[in-house]
Design a protein around this motif. Structure first.
Motif, PDB file in Angstrom:
ATOM      1  N   SER A 119       0.828  -1.210   0.000  1.00 30.35           N
ATOM      2  CA  SER A 119       0.000   0.000   0.000  1.00 30.35           C
ATOM      3  C   SER A 119       0.860   1.257   0.000  1.00 30.35           C
ATOM      4  O   SER A 119       0.568   2.241  -0.693  1.00 30.35           O
ATOM      5  N   TRP A 123       1.031   4.239  -2.851  1.00 25.70           N
ATOM      6  CA  TRP A 123       0.816   5.649  -2.493  1.00 25.70           C
ATOM      7  C   TRP A 123       1.956   6.516  -3.024  1.00 25.70           C
ATOM      8  O   TRP A 123       1.730   7.618  -3.540  1.00 25.70           O
ATOM      9  N   GLY A 142      -4.890   8.215  -0.074  1.00 24.24           N
ATOM     10  CA  GLY A 142      -4.898   6.785   0.131  1.00 24.24           C
ATOM     11  C   GLY A 142      -6.279   6.180   0.037  1.00 24.24           C
ATOM     12  O   GLY A 142      -7.307   6.859   0.140  1.00 24.24           O
ATOM     13  N   LEU A 144      -7.730   4.135   2.164  1.00 19.61           N
ATOM     14  CA  LEU A 144      -8.467   4.246   3.429  1.00 19.61           C
ATOM     15  C   LEU A 144      -9.065   5.640   3.588  1.00 19.61           C
ATOM     16  O   LEU A 144     -10.176   5.783   4.121  1.00 19.61           O
ATOM     17  N   GLY A 145      -8.335   6.663   3.145  1.00 18.65           N
ATOM     18  CA  GLY A 145      -8.877   8.022   3.223  1.00 18.65           C
ATOM     19  C   GLY A 145     -10.095   8.195   2.340  1.00 18.65           C
ATOM     20  O   GLY A 145     -11.083   8.820   2.727  1.00 18.65           O
ATOM     21  N   ARG A 146     -10.054   7.644   1.124  1.00 19.81           N
ATOM     22  CA  ARG A 146     -11.202   7.747   0.225  1.00 19.81           C
ATOM     23  C   ARG A 146     -12.391   6.953   0.768  1.00 19.81           C
ATOM     24  O   ARG A 146     -13.533   7.388   0.634  1.00 19.81           O
ATOM     25  N   TRP A 148     -13.056   6.430   3.936  1.00 18.84           N
ATOM     26  CA  TRP A 148     -13.592   7.246   5.036  1.00 18.84           C
ATOM     27  C   TRP A 148     -14.463   8.370   4.491  1.00 18.84           C
ATOM     28  O   TRP A 148     -15.561   8.628   5.001  1.00 18.84           O
ATOM     29  N   SER A 186      -5.308   8.335   5.682  1.00 16.14           N
ATOM     30  CA  SER A 186      -4.911   6.982   5.308  1.00 16.14           C
ATOM     31  C   SER A 186      -3.678   6.522   6.092  1.00 16.14           C
ATOM     32  O   SER A 186      -3.663   5.427   6.660  1.00 16.14           O
ATOM     33  N   HIS A 187      -2.639   7.356   6.147  1.00 20.10           N
ATOM     34  CA  HIS A 187      -1.436   6.989   6.899  1.00 20.10           C
ATOM     35  C   HIS A 187      -1.735   6.857   8.390  1.00 20.10           C
ATOM     36  O   HIS A 187      -1.161   5.983   9.068  1.00 20.10           O
ATOM     37  N   TRP A 190      -3.420   3.469   8.909  1.00 19.03           N
ATOM     38  CA  TRP A 190      -2.421   2.407   8.791  1.00 19.03           C
ATOM     39  C   TRP A 190      -1.524   2.363  10.023  1.00 19.03           C
ATOM     40  O   TRP A 190      -1.164   1.282  10.515  1.00 19.03           O
TER      41      TRP A 190
END
Length: 493
Positions: A119, A123, A142, A144-146, A148, A186-187, A190
């Motif tokens: 991942s 990125w 990222g 995960l950010g999208r 969210w 995202s970071h 993670w």
């Protein structure tokens, strides 16, 4: 309608984008009161656009929808953080097992860090590619950010919130704002997942007995000795134990069950997880958050868009370029008594006080007069005493009128401009240097080519505070000329 919670600068611009998109698709909203409120704000265009949008957004429910969106965003982020910790802990339990079998250190480290490293690589590649583009879309950042961002928008299906994601994407599409913001989320998630995995590893190693082994069919033991040494250098610098070459070699034949060897492998596994997993994500999350805040502070509306360009003449009208109305002049409330006697008064005079650039001087108004426009203009030119725009011109006029006071003084003003303290004060001073004074609203008469004078009520009010009678404000060019030259008839034998 006023919301007790103030919007942040970012939220205010988001709301302005929402209003712009709505008006471009559905037509302008009724904004009379919003325009009045906006014109009381700071004189720059963007501040007035934001104030207008705030007033309209409060009325239409968009302001409250943005505040609800942020509430859901914080709730979703908190839930995602808890879920990341739980999933990380579960991943550690799945990799280490229940202790009934030896732990393959290579597979354990790969299981804990492999997906994270993949991942992270994606990125980095996406960030490099986006850096070459002029604009970055709202889907940067990222995965995960999208995810969210999608979850936050999915739980509000009200009409007021329908266009929130599109307006947000339009605003964040400028520069790298979206990329850094979603990257920070995202970071951060993670980092929490890997931290949960580290907590899981510590918990399981503290409560269960594990043996460690590496397995291979074709690779020599020196490969694993070198790999363990290279990966253990940074953790060792931070104080984590690293198995020596003898321990690594012995772990290839059978699970390492000696206490010293188990502790060395456990420290090496935990140190590698923290140094190569948690630490980079924490640093990247902090860097992205810092860049997000920096770009957010520099974020401005794209005022070249058609929806904003339409508002410029409404929020920055020509009549308000000089600013808002000043406090009342100290002379307000009384009309000075002229210090001129009939015997000392001279010819009539006509002066211009801060006329608009589109009004010629001396006056040339044939479109306002039905008969003999040339004679009318000639009379005005004969009585012209100049423009009073600068301080030097005003002082020169006062000195000239003090030495040779006019019998009748006609002051031409532009009623499209707001009367301020300086204009009203100068009129009060001119009154003292003429036997009789009138004010002519030069652009006031309506016509097909002449705009309506929108500040006439303010001029009437200001002149009334000085003590002028209502009839002292002349609107018609013929009436102004008749009054100005009436002294000729009065003194004709």
């Amino acid at each position: 309608m006023t919301d007790p919670i103030a919007l942040s600068p970012f939220e205010a611009r988001w709301l302005a984008e929402l209003v712009r998109r709505h008006e471009e698709r559905h037509g302008a909203l009724e904004d009379r009161s919003a325009l009045v409120a906006a014109r009381t704000a700071a004189p720059d265009f963007e501040t007035r656009v934001l104030r207008r949008a705030t007033e309209l957004g409060a009325r239409e429910g968009w302001r409250a929808a943005i505040l609800r969106w942020h509430g859901r965003a914080r709730l979703a982020l908190g839930g995602a953080a808890v879920l990341a910790l739980v999933l990380g802990f579960g991943a550690a339990a799945g990799v280490l097992g229940d202790g009934s079998r030896a732990v393959n250190v290579v597979w354990a480290l790969g299981g804990l860090l492999g997906v994270n490293l993949l991942s992270l690589l994606l990125w980095v590649l996406a960030t490099v590619l986006q850096a070459r583009r002029a604009r970055v879309g709202p889907h940067a950042g990222g995965a995960l950010g999208r995810l969210w961002l999608w979850l936050v928008s999915a739980f509000d299906r009200s009409p007021a919130a329908a266009d929130l994601p599109l307006a947000l994407g339009s605003l964040l599409g400028q520069g790298r704002v979206a990329s850094w913001g979603l990257g920070a989320v995202s970071h951060g998630l993670w980092a929490l997942a890997l931290l949960g995995a580290a907590l899981g590893v510590v918990t399981l190693l503290a409560t269960r007995l594990y043996g460690f082994v590496w397995e291979t069919t074709i690779l020599p033991a020196d490969v694993f000795v070198s790999l363990t040494e290279v990966l253990g250098r940074l953790p060792a610098a931070l104080g984590f134990p690293v198995p020596d070459a003898a321990t690594v070699a012995a772990s290839g034949d059978a699970p390492m069950l000696q206490e010293g060897g188990r502790r060395a492998w456990a420290g090496w596994l935990l140190g590698a997880l923290l140094v190569y997993g948690v630490l980079p994500r924490v640093l990247l999350a902090a860097a992205c958050a810092g860049l997000w805040l920096s770009t957010l502070r520099a974020l401005r509306l794209d005022l070249s868009r058609a929806g904003y360009a339409r508002l410029r003449p409404l929020l920055l009208p020509e009549s308000e370029r000089i600013g808002v109305r000043d406090p009342e002049h100290k002379r307000s409330g009384w009309l000075p008594r002229p210090a001129v006697t009939p015997e000392g008064a001279g010819a009539a005079a006509l002066v211009a006080l801060e006329l608009g650039a589109d009004l010629s001087w001396p006056p040339s108004v044939p479109e306002l007069v039905g008969a003999h426009p040339g004679a009318l203009n000639e009379d005005f030119v004969r009585c012209d005493a100049g423009r009073l725009d600068s301080g030097e011109q005003r002082r020169a006029a006062l000195q000239r009128f003090s030495a040779h006071p006019p019998r009748r003084l006609l002051i031409a003003v532009d009623p499209r401009r707001t009367p301020d303290r300086g204009n009203l004060g100068l009129i009060a001073e001119l009154v003292e240097h003429a036997l009789d004074t009138r004010v002519w609203a030069l652009a006031a008469a309506p016509g097909p080519e002449q705009p309506a004078a929108s500040r006439l009520p303010q001029w009437r009010e200001g002149l009334a505070r000085l003590g002028f009678a209502p009839e002292a404000l002349l609107l018609d060019a013929s009436a102004a000329r008749d009054w100005l030259l009436a002294q000729d008839a009065e003194h004709r034998p």
